[in-house]
Design a protein around this motif. Structure first.
Motif, PDB file in Angstrom:
ATOM      1  N   ASN A 157       0.820  -1.215   0.000  1.00  0.00           N
ATOM      2  CA  ASN A 157       0.000   0.000   0.000  1.00  0.00           C
ATOM      3  C   ASN A 157       0.858   1.272   0.000  1.00  0.00           C
ATOM      4  OD1 ASN A 157      -2.521   1.260  -0.127  1.00  0.00           O
ATOM      5  ND2 ASN A 157      -2.644   1.527   2.088  1.00  0.00           N
ATOM      6  N   LEU A 158       1.971   1.214  -0.738  1.00  0.00           N
ATOM      7  CA  LEU A 158       2.849   2.364  -0.890  1.00  0.00           C
ATOM      8  C   LEU A 158       2.616   3.006  -2.258  1.00  0.00           C
ATOM      9  CD1 LEU A 158       6.137   0.836   0.546  1.00  0.00           C
ATOM     10  CD2 LEU A 158       4.667   2.540   1.643  1.00  0.00           C
ATOM     11  N   PRO A 159       2.865   4.307  -2.390  1.00  0.00           N
ATOM     12  CA  PRO A 159       2.570   4.984  -3.664  1.00  0.00           C
ATOM     13  C   PRO A 159       3.581   4.716  -4.768  1.00  0.00           C
ATOM     14  CG  PRO A 159       3.470   6.542  -2.081  1.00  0.00           C
ATOM     15  CD  PRO A 159       3.259   5.259  -1.336  1.00  0.00           C
ATOM     16  N   PHE A 160       4.824   4.385  -4.413  1.00  0.00           N
ATOM     17  CA  PHE A 160       5.827   4.137  -5.446  1.00  0.00           C
ATOM     18  C   PHE A 160       6.904   3.206  -4.901  1.00  0.00           C
ATOM     19  CE2 PHE A 160       7.381   7.843  -3.150  1.00  0.00           C
ATOM     20  CZ  PHE A 160       8.750   7.630  -3.039  1.00  0.00           C
ATOM     21  N   ALA A 161       7.716   2.706  -5.825  1.00  0.00           N
ATOM     22  CA  ALA A 161       8.829   1.833  -5.475  1.00  0.00           C
ATOM     23  C   ALA A 161      10.130   2.503  -5.881  1.00  0.00           C
ATOM     24  CB  ALA A 161       8.701   0.488  -6.187  1.00  0.00           C
ATOM     25  N   THR A 162      11.183   2.234  -5.145  1.00  0.00           N
ATOM     26  CA  THR A 162      12.505   2.742  -5.481  1.00  0.00           C
ATOM     27  C   THR A 162      13.446   1.571  -5.743  1.00  0.00           C
ATOM     28  OG1 THR A 162      13.201   2.829  -3.145  1.00  0.00           O
ATOM     29  CG2 THR A 162      12.196   4.812  -4.082  1.00  0.00           C
ATOM     30  N   LEU A 163      14.426   1.804  -6.609  1.00  0.00           N
ATOM     31  CA  LEU A 163      15.391   0.756  -6.929  1.00  0.00           C
ATOM     32  C   LEU A 163      16.647   1.375  -7.515  1.00  0.00           C
ATOM     33  CD1 LEU A 163      14.550  -0.924 -10.307  1.00  0.00           C
ATOM     34  CD2 LEU A 163      13.003   0.782  -9.342  1.00  0.00           C
ATOM     35  N   ARG A 164      17.745   0.619  -7.418  1.00  0.00           N
ATOM     36  CA  ARG A 164      18.985   1.055  -8.048  1.00  0.00           C
ATOM     37  C   ARG A 164      19.028   0.507  -9.476  1.00  0.00           C
ATOM     38  NH1 ARG A 164      21.245  -0.153  -2.795  1.00  0.00           N
ATOM     39  NH2 ARG A 164      22.097   1.739  -1.833  1.00  0.00           N
ATOM     40  N   GLY A 165      18.098   0.950 -10.261  1.00  0.00           N
ATOM     41  CA  GLY A 165      18.025   0.481 -11.632  1.00  0.00           C
ATOM     42  C   GLY A 165      17.999   1.641 -12.596  1.00  0.00           C
ATOM     43  N   TYR A 166      18.069   1.306 -13.874  1.00  0.00           N
ATOM     44  CA  TYR A 166      17.960   2.262 -14.969  1.00  0.00           C
ATOM     45  C   TYR A 166      19.169   3.169 -15.113  1.00  0.00           C
ATOM     46  CZ  TYR A 166      13.093   0.808 -15.280  1.00  0.00           C
ATOM     47  OH  TYR A 166      11.947   0.068 -15.425  1.00  0.00           O
ATOM     48  N   ILE A 167      20.245   2.904 -14.383  1.00  0.00           N
ATOM     49  CA  ILE A 167      21.460   3.698 -14.547  1.00  0.00           C
ATOM     50  C   ILE A 167      22.059   3.405 -15.924  1.00  0.00           C
ATOM     51  CG2 ILE A 167      23.802   4.103 -13.701  1.00  0.00           C
ATOM     52  CD1 ILE A 167      22.775   3.322 -10.911  1.00  0.00           C
ATOM     53  N   GLY A 168      22.152   4.419 -16.742  1.00  0.00           N
ATOM     54  CA  GLY A 168      22.695   4.250 -18.084  1.00  0.00           C
ATOM     55  C   GLY A 168      21.734   3.632 -19.076  1.00  0.00           C
ATOM     56  N   ALA A 169      20.483   3.409 -18.663  1.00  0.00           N
ATOM     57  CA  ALA A 169      19.493   2.791 -19.548  1.00  0.00           C
ATOM     58  C   ALA A 169      18.709   3.860 -20.314  1.00  0.00           C
ATOM     59  CB  ALA A 169      18.536   1.922 -18.740  1.00  0.00           C
ATOM     60  N   ASP A 170      18.090   3.441 -21.415  1.00  0.00           N
ATOM     61  CA  ASP A 170      17.343   4.369 -22.264  1.00  0.00           C
ATOM     62  C   ASP A 170      15.851   4.412 -21.946  1.00  0.00           C
ATOM     63  OD1 ASP A 170      19.512   5.309 -23.702  1.00  0.00           O
ATOM     64  OD2 ASP A 170      19.380   3.722 -25.206  1.00  0.00           O
ATOM     65  N   LEU A 171      15.334   3.434 -21.199  1.00  0.00           N
ATOM     66  CA  LEU A 171      13.896   3.416 -20.942  1.00  0.00           C
ATOM     67  C   LEU A 171      13.373   4.707 -20.315  1.00  0.00           C
ATOM     68  CD1 LEU A 171      12.946  -0.218 -19.829  1.00  0.00           C
ATOM     69  CD2 LEU A 171      12.028   1.075 -21.750  1.00  0.00           C
TER      70      LEU A 171
END
Length: 282
Positions: free
Chosen positions: A117-131
Motif C-alpha cells: 500500500n505504498l505509492p511508489f517503489a525505489t530501486l537502483r536500476g535504470y542507470i545508463g538505460a534508455d527506458l
C-alpha cells in the motif's frame, strides 16, 4: 473472504470494462483459462499488466480487449515475436495500444510496493538505460538519508489480479508450488482477485520450502479449473506444450488465421473443450 464459484461467475463479478488487470504466473501457472473467459465475455478497454506477456496477452490484444499494457518483456518464449501485439503497436489493429515498458526489477518492486500500500517503489536500476527517455513513469528520487539518487516507479495496484495455482481448500486458502513469480504480490496489491486452481481439497498438505500459501481473506474468488494453465505447465500436474508455442507463431502471424482460431477455440468452447482439442494436438 474467498468464495468458491464458476469461472464465468468469477470474471463477470470481478472484471469490468476499463479495469486494470494483471494475469500473473512466471513460466508456469499462467492463467490461460481465465484469459479465455475474459475474451468470451467481451471485456473491453482493459489495461493489461504482466511482467512477461506471452501468448495469452497476444490473444487478449488481438481480440480487441486491451487499450494498453504495462510490461517488462513481451514475446513468444523460445519462439519469437507476439504478432498480435506487434500488429496493435505498429498498425493499430484491432485498435491502438498504449504501452508502458519497464525492467523486470522495476515491475517486481512496483508489485511489492502495491502490496504494501505504498505509492511508489525505489530501486537502483535504470542507470545508463534508455527506458527513462521514453517512459515518463520512470523518475528519480533522492534518498533523504544518504543523498543517493534512486529510480522511482509508481506502485502497481490492479483493479483485478488473476493467477492460477495448484490447490485450494474449501475455505479458499491457496497453495502455490514450483517457480514463484509475483503472484503473491499481485494478489495482495489488487482490489479484487480471482484464483483458478487444479484441485479443491479438504485440507492443504504441509507446504514445501518453495511454496506460498495465500490466505482466504486476500482472495475474492477461487475457481476449480483443471488444466487452467495449459499450454503453460503446472508444476506437479502437467508439462508445458512446447509444440503449441511453436504452432502459435503461424496461427497469430495473420489476422484471419488468428480470428479463426479464436472463434473455434475460445468463443465457441469451454475450458474443457479447449483442453480436449488443443491437448490432442499438442
Amino acid at each position: 473472504m474467498a468464495r468458491l464459484c464458476s469461472l464465468s461467475q468469477a470474471v463477470e463479478e470481478n472484471l469490468r470494462d476499463g479495469d486494470s488487470v494483471a494475469l500473473e504466473g512466471f513460466t508456469h501457472l499462467i492463467p490461460y483459462a481465465a484469459g479465455h473467459e475474459i475474451i468470451r465475455q467481451g471485456r473491453k478497454e482493459l489495461f493489461l499488466i504482466r511482467m512477461t506477456p506471452d501468448i495469452i496477452y497476444d490473444q487478449l490484444i488481438g481480440a480487441g480487449a486491451a487499450r494498453g499494457m504495462k510490461f517488462s518483456w513481451g514475446g513468444n518464449p523460445g519462439v519469437g515475436s507476439l504478432h498480435r501485439f506487434r500488429d496493435a503497436v505498429e498498425n493499430q489493429w484491432p485498435r491502438p495500444l498504449e504501452i508502458e515498458e519497464h525492467s523486470h526489477a522495476a515491475m517486481a518492486n512496483a508489485y511489492e510496493a502495491g502490496a504494501a500500500n505504498l505509492p511508489f517503489a525505489t530501486l537502483r536500476g535504470y542507470i545508463g538505460a534508455d527506458l527513462p527517455k521514453v517512459n515518463a513513469n520512470i523518475r528519480d528520487v533522492t534518498c533523504p538519508f544518504t543523498g543517493e539518487v534512486l529510480a522511482a516507479v509508481p506502485s502497481i495496484r490492479p483493479d483485478v489480479s488473476i493467477i492460477h495455482a495448484q490447490r485450494a481448500d474449501r475455505q479458499g486458502n491457496v497453495l502455490i508450488e514450483g517457480i514463484i513469480g509475483v503472484q503473491k504480490e499481485a494478489i495482495l496489491a489488487a482490489k479484487r482477485s480471482v484464483v483458478t486452481v487444479e484441485e479443491i481439497v479438504d485440507e492443504l498438505s504441509p507446504p514445501s520450502s518453495n511454496s506460498v500459501v495465500l490466505p482466504s481473506w486476500a482472495i475474492s474468488c477461487v475457481v476449480h479449473v483443471p488444466g487452467g494453465a495449459f499450454p503453460s505447465y503446472a508444476h506437479g500436474y502437467y508439462k508445458r506444450s512446447n509444440s503449441f508455442y511453436i504452432a502459435w507463431d503461424k496461427i497469430a502471424r495473420e489476422r484471419d488465421s488468428f480470428q479463426a482460431w479464436i472463434r473455434q477455440n475460445v468463443m465457441n468452447g469451454s475450458p474443457e473443450d479447449f483442453l480436449r482439442h488443443i491437448g490432442k494436438a499438442a
